[in-house]
Design an enzyme around this catalytic site. Structure first.
Site, short mmCIF file in Angstrom:
data_model
loop_
_atom_site.label_atom_id
_atom_site.label_comp_id
_atom_site.label_asym_id
_atom_site.label_seq_id
_atom_site.Cartn_x
_atom_site.Cartn_y
_atom_site.Cartn_z
N ASP A 1 -14.29 -1.90 2.84
CA ASP A 1 -13.81 -2.04 4.21
C ASP A 1 -14.45 -0.97 5.07
O ASP A 1 -14.85 0.08 4.59
CB ASP A 1 -12.28 -1.95 4.27
CG ASP A 1 -11.75 -0.57 3.91
OD1 ASP A 1 -11.70 0.30 4.82
OD2 ASP A 1 -11.36 -0.36 2.76
N GLY A 2 -14.55 -1.30 6.36
CA GLY A 2 -15.16 -0.37 7.30
C GLY A 2 -16.31 -1.00 8.05
O GLY A 2 -17.38 -1.19 7.48
N GLY A 3 -16.08 -1.35 9.31
CA GLY A 3 -17.17 -1.83 10.17
C GLY A 3 -17.39 -3.32 10.19
O GLY A 3 -18.33 -3.80 10.83
N HIS B 1 -11.87 5.14 5.12
CA HIS B 1 -10.66 5.08 5.95
C HIS B 1 -11.02 4.78 7.41
O HIS B 1 -10.42 5.32 8.34
CB HIS B 1 -9.87 6.39 5.86
CG HIS B 1 -8.39 6.19 5.96
ND1 HIS B 1 -7.53 6.36 4.91
CD2 HIS B 1 -7.61 5.83 7.01
CE1 HIS B 1 -6.29 6.13 5.29
NE2 HIS B 1 -6.31 5.80 6.56
N GLN C 1 0.84 -1.20 0.00
CA GLN C 1 0.00 0.00 0.00
C GLN C 1 0.88 1.25 0.00
O GLN C 1 1.85 1.33 0.74
CB GLN C 1 -0.91 0.00 1.24
CG GLN C 1 -1.79 1.23 1.38
CD GLN C 1 -1.15 2.31 2.23
OE1 GLN C 1 -0.19 2.07 2.95
NE2 GLN C 1 -1.69 3.51 2.15
#
Length: 392
Positions: free
Chosen positions: A310-312, A279, A128
């Site tokens: 992505d996220g949670g 993010h 990344q």
């Protein structure tokens, strides 16, 4: 250790909170400003209902898939996260765990372990990068990643340098010298297991350098020098993204897409995959949960590029819901960091096992034999779930 086993990501988080010094745990929670996006990321999943069946459930379920050319045992990827000083082994422990469970890993430019060491533990590694410095320095970091054997690239652009948090931000020291260690000693002595772990590692303090930000032959910068370079670099243009795609001999993911029009621009720029992401709530507070924006983006470009989100993600049913709304796979961040904090490599493996079991049991309950069979019809979707009014 068997005694460290936990049955859910929520339990892992609670144990990590009890184990870690307050400032370290606070850095993991993060989130910008009021934390509304941070809260909405996991909460949005709870608004999605599942449609169970009770007869003719499939006797076996298949969840293996492929993302960016890499076969993975289930639709879960390790998201790149910064300095993983919650455990002395850091990213190497995560790499070993993900390799053991057949999962590909993203490695951050701000990781505490060098890519050469991490990729030895898991060759299925996506490197990344942030757009930091001039094109020449970006190209040198890409060359190092390619030389190390990275199989893909993740370009992260969703960061607007918001520093304000209503509950305060943990201090990140400039150096881990005696003065700094003495300052943080009070919060550490009440966490004896934390201290004992670092003692067993030889009392070596957490690294504040970012080895993957260095090019071959150059000195390793500290966190703040690298962060300063990133902050002072003008944001990338779509021409810059297309340039990166042209320079990298392999698949490229653009991470941080939250709009349909930008998803289409990403396709035009030549990316192979996008991640619908805010993010982890650390960028623009007030932006919707990533899962809310996934369906229209997947509908718009899912036939042209691979779409992940992505996220949670906290449980296997969350993964199933994301796949039903168009994701090829999901990426996890905080979830595996809590496992890492508790029990190193074994803790990360535990998190991945929890998600695998949750995916399997959810697929059984809704009558799906393969993840390819999942779709919006498997969910109860509230009318106001997507802020732009998208409906299947």
């Amino acid at each position: 250790m068997a005694s460290e086993w936990f049955e859910s990501v929520a339990v892992a988080q609670a144990r990590a909170k009890r184990m870690l010094p307050a400032s370290v745990y606070g850095a993991l929670i993060a989130g910008s400003e009021a934390g509304s996006t941070l809260t909405d990321n996991p909460a949005a999943f709870q608004q999605l209902g599942l449609k169970p069946i009770t007869v003719d459930q499939p006797p076996s379920r298949e969840m293996a898939t492929e993302v960016m050319g890499q076969p993975i045992s289930m639709p879960v990827l390790i998201s790149p996260t910064g300095v993983q000083a919650v455990h002395p082994d850091g990213e190497v422990a995560v790499a070993r765990a993900s390799a053991a469970r057949g999962v590909a890993m993203g490695l951050s430019s701000f990781a505490s372990k060098p890519i050469e060491e991490v990729i030895e533990a898991n060759p299925q590694l996506f490197f990344q990068i942030y757009w930091a410095g001039d094109r020449e320095s970006v190209l040198e970091r890409l060359a190092r990643a390619k030389s190390a054997g990275a199989v893909g690239l993740i370009v992260t652009t969703d960061w607007s340098f918001s520093h304000s948090r209503d509950w305060g931000s943990p201090e990140i020291p400039q150096t881990m010298d005696l003065k700094t260690m003495a300052k943080h000693l009070p919060e550490s002595v009440i966490r004896p297991r934390w201290l004992a772990r670092w003692a067993r590692a030889g009392w070596k303090p957490p690294s504040l350098t970012v080895p993957n930000f260095a090019t071959v032959g150059s000195p390793t910068p500290n966190f703040f020098d690298a962060y300063g370079t990133w902050m002072q670099t003008p944001p990338p243009t779509w021409d810059d993204i297309a340039w990166v795609c042209g320079q990298w001999d392999g698949p490229v993911m653009l991470k941080g897409v939250m709009r349909v029009d930008e998803a289409r621009r990403a396709v035009d720029a030549g990316v192979d995959a996008i991640s619908v992401s805010n993010h982890g709530g650390n960028n623009l507070d007030g932006s919707p949960a990533a899962i809310r924006m996934l369906p229209p983006i997947a509908e718009a470009v899912g036939d042209e590029v691979e779409v992940v989100m992505d996220g949670g993600i906290r449980r296997g049913s969350d993964v199933v819901k994301a796949l039903a709304l168009g994701a090829k796979a999901v990426m996890i961040g905080r979830a595996y960091l809590w496992g890492l904090a508790i029990n190193g490599q074994a803790g990360v493996e535990n998190v991945l096992d929890v998600l695998r079991m949750g995916i399997d049991s959810t697929m059984l309950a809704i009558g799906k034999a393969t993840i390819a069979d999942l779709g919006p019809d498997d969910l109860h979707l509230p009318d106001d779930f997507n802020p732009d009014g998208w409906r299947p």
